[in-house]
Design an enzyme around this catalytic site. Structure first.
Site, PDB file in Angstrom:
ATOM      1  N   SER A  38       0.801  -1.220   0.000  1.00 21.18           N
ATOM      2  CA  SER A  38       0.000   0.000   0.000  1.00 21.18           C
ATOM      3  C   SER A  38       0.834   1.269   0.000  1.00 21.18           C
ATOM      4  O   SER A  38       0.350   2.322  -0.389  1.00 21.18           O
ATOM      5  CB  SER A  38      -0.933   0.013   1.213  1.00 21.18           C
ATOM      6  N   ASP A 326      -2.861   7.693   8.644  1.00 20.57           N
ATOM      7  CA  ASP A 326      -3.760   6.731   9.277  1.00 20.57           C
ATOM      8  C   ASP A 326      -2.925   5.802  10.154  1.00 20.57           C
ATOM      9  O   ASP A 326      -1.796   6.134  10.495  1.00 20.57           O
ATOM     10  CB  ASP A 326      -4.611   5.978   8.236  1.00 20.57           C
ATOM     11  N   HIS A 329       0.117   4.478   7.483  1.00 18.68           N
ATOM     12  CA  HIS A 329       0.777   5.193   6.399  1.00 18.68           C
ATOM     13  C   HIS A 329       1.159   6.626   6.764  1.00 18.68           C
ATOM     14  O   HIS A 329       0.402   7.307   7.467  1.00 18.68           O
ATOM     15  CB  HIS A 329      -0.141   5.227   5.175  1.00 18.68           C
TER      16      HIS A 329
END
Length: 361
Positions: A38, A326, A329
């Protein structure tokens, strides 16, 4: 989901390490293939209908161009976006966004997928994601498409000269081994698990080499024990020392693997980017870099249901004050710092002697 640091870091840092001069002309002709999770993704999972590992909704992208979510797991730019801006080139597009005959493959492709890991079982509870093996399979398809466009000799040359960025492994911990309800954490000791990761990664590197990859930059894992999703497991909100110890052991073994492969494989130029100390310093000393908060995220996430910034989440007032966006990240502002740290870590590693790893905490 997991790991930070991406895309054209590959271009910038490999160019620096190899001592190649970068001009506007040479930068524009660079070809980069990106593999990862991600923190390297730019939108592949948007095209996976049932994937739970996605960020194509508010508040992701609130500080990106157009202020819309693109599938990047941050409020703005990834590290790759920032470095490619500096080089005057575009980040490679997500593989799943391309048509079979798209000429964009000649300039590079991003295969990264949120939830992906070295092991195929990693991230299974996200339902859909592109594992590292899946990504390599798609690269094989890409090479076949390139061959059809420019011929075998030219395709081989393009793939041999391209830069390959690999940023993967965090999910194998965060969304696999560290989850008490998943089999790997119960089945293996950490010594056994890390050997499984390294032996699997070796085969994956060999596959990339067989497909033409020669210049590969692997980005080592950061201090996962200090990301918000892990700190909440501590009664005092501190970094998880044992997790960080495991991460450093993994990084050390990958470095040894890369050194071995460079000696064994003709014309292999594989490199290990170690930003663990720099990222740890950013988290521990946010004020030194212009931040105010390094231990929790701007987006008030619910870590019990995943830790992503959902549309009903409450945001902090000043996004530039937070290292984390978050629970997993970094923020756009942090990525700005980390992009430079990544370049510095590789450029300095050329002349500097090996250093002792930081003390985990």
């Amino acid at each position: 989901m997991a790991k930070q640091w991406l895309v054209f870091a590959a271009v910038a840092t490999i160019v620096l390490v190899l001592g190649t001069l970068v001009s506007a002309g040479t930068a524009a002709s660079m070809v980069t293939f990106v593999f990862g999770d991600s923190l390297a993704e730019v939108g592949n999972n948007n095209h996976l209908q049932y994937s739970l590992a996605r960020s194509d909704y508010p508040w992701y992208g609130i500080d990106f161009t157009g202020k819309k979510a693109t599938g990047r797991f941050t409020n703005g730019r990834t590290i790759g976006d920032i470095l490619s801006e500096k080089l005057g080139i575009s980040s490679p597009p997500p593989y799943l966004s391309l048509s079979p005959n798209d000429d964009a493959v000649l300039q590079g492709v991003n295969y990264a997928s949120g939830g992906a890991g070295i092991l195929n079982e990693t991230g299974q509870y996200f339902i859909q994601r592109l594992t590292f093996d899946d990504q390599i399979n798609y690269f094989k398809t890409t090479k076949e498409r390139i061959r059809a466009k420019i011929g075998e000799a030219a395709a081989n040359k393009l793939c041999n000269e391209a830069t390959y960025f690999v940023g993967i492994g965090s999910n194998d911990y965060v969304n696999n081994f560290l989850q008490p309800f998943l089999a790997d954490g119960q089945q293996y000791t950490h010594d056994e698990f890390v050997e499984l990761l390294i032996s699997t990664l070796e085969q994956q590197f060999l596959r990339l080499y067989q497909l033409g990859a020669r210049k590969i930059l692997y980005h080592g894992l950061g201090p996962l024990g200090c990301i918000p999703s892990q700190r909440v497991k501590s009664k005092t909100g501190q970094c998880l020392k044992r997790v960080n110890e495991w991460v450093m052991e993994f990084n050390s073994k990958v470095q040894k693997l890369i050194n071995t492969l460079n000696k064994r494989l003709p014309n292999a130029h594989m490199m290990f980017a170690d930003t663990y100390p720099a990222v740890l310093d950013l988290i521990d000393n946010p004020e030194a870099y212009g931040f105010k908060v390094g231990n929790t995220s701007c987006c008030n996430v619910d870590t019990s249901i995943g830790g992503l910034c959902l549309p009903n989440s409450k945001l902090c007032k000043e996004r530039k004050d937070y290292v984390f966006w978050d629970a997993f990240h970094p923020s756009d502002a942090a990525n700005e710092v980390l992009a430079q740290k990544l370049v510095d870590s590789l450029s300095s590693s050329v002349s500097a002697p090996p250093s002792l790893p930081p003390t985990p905490h």
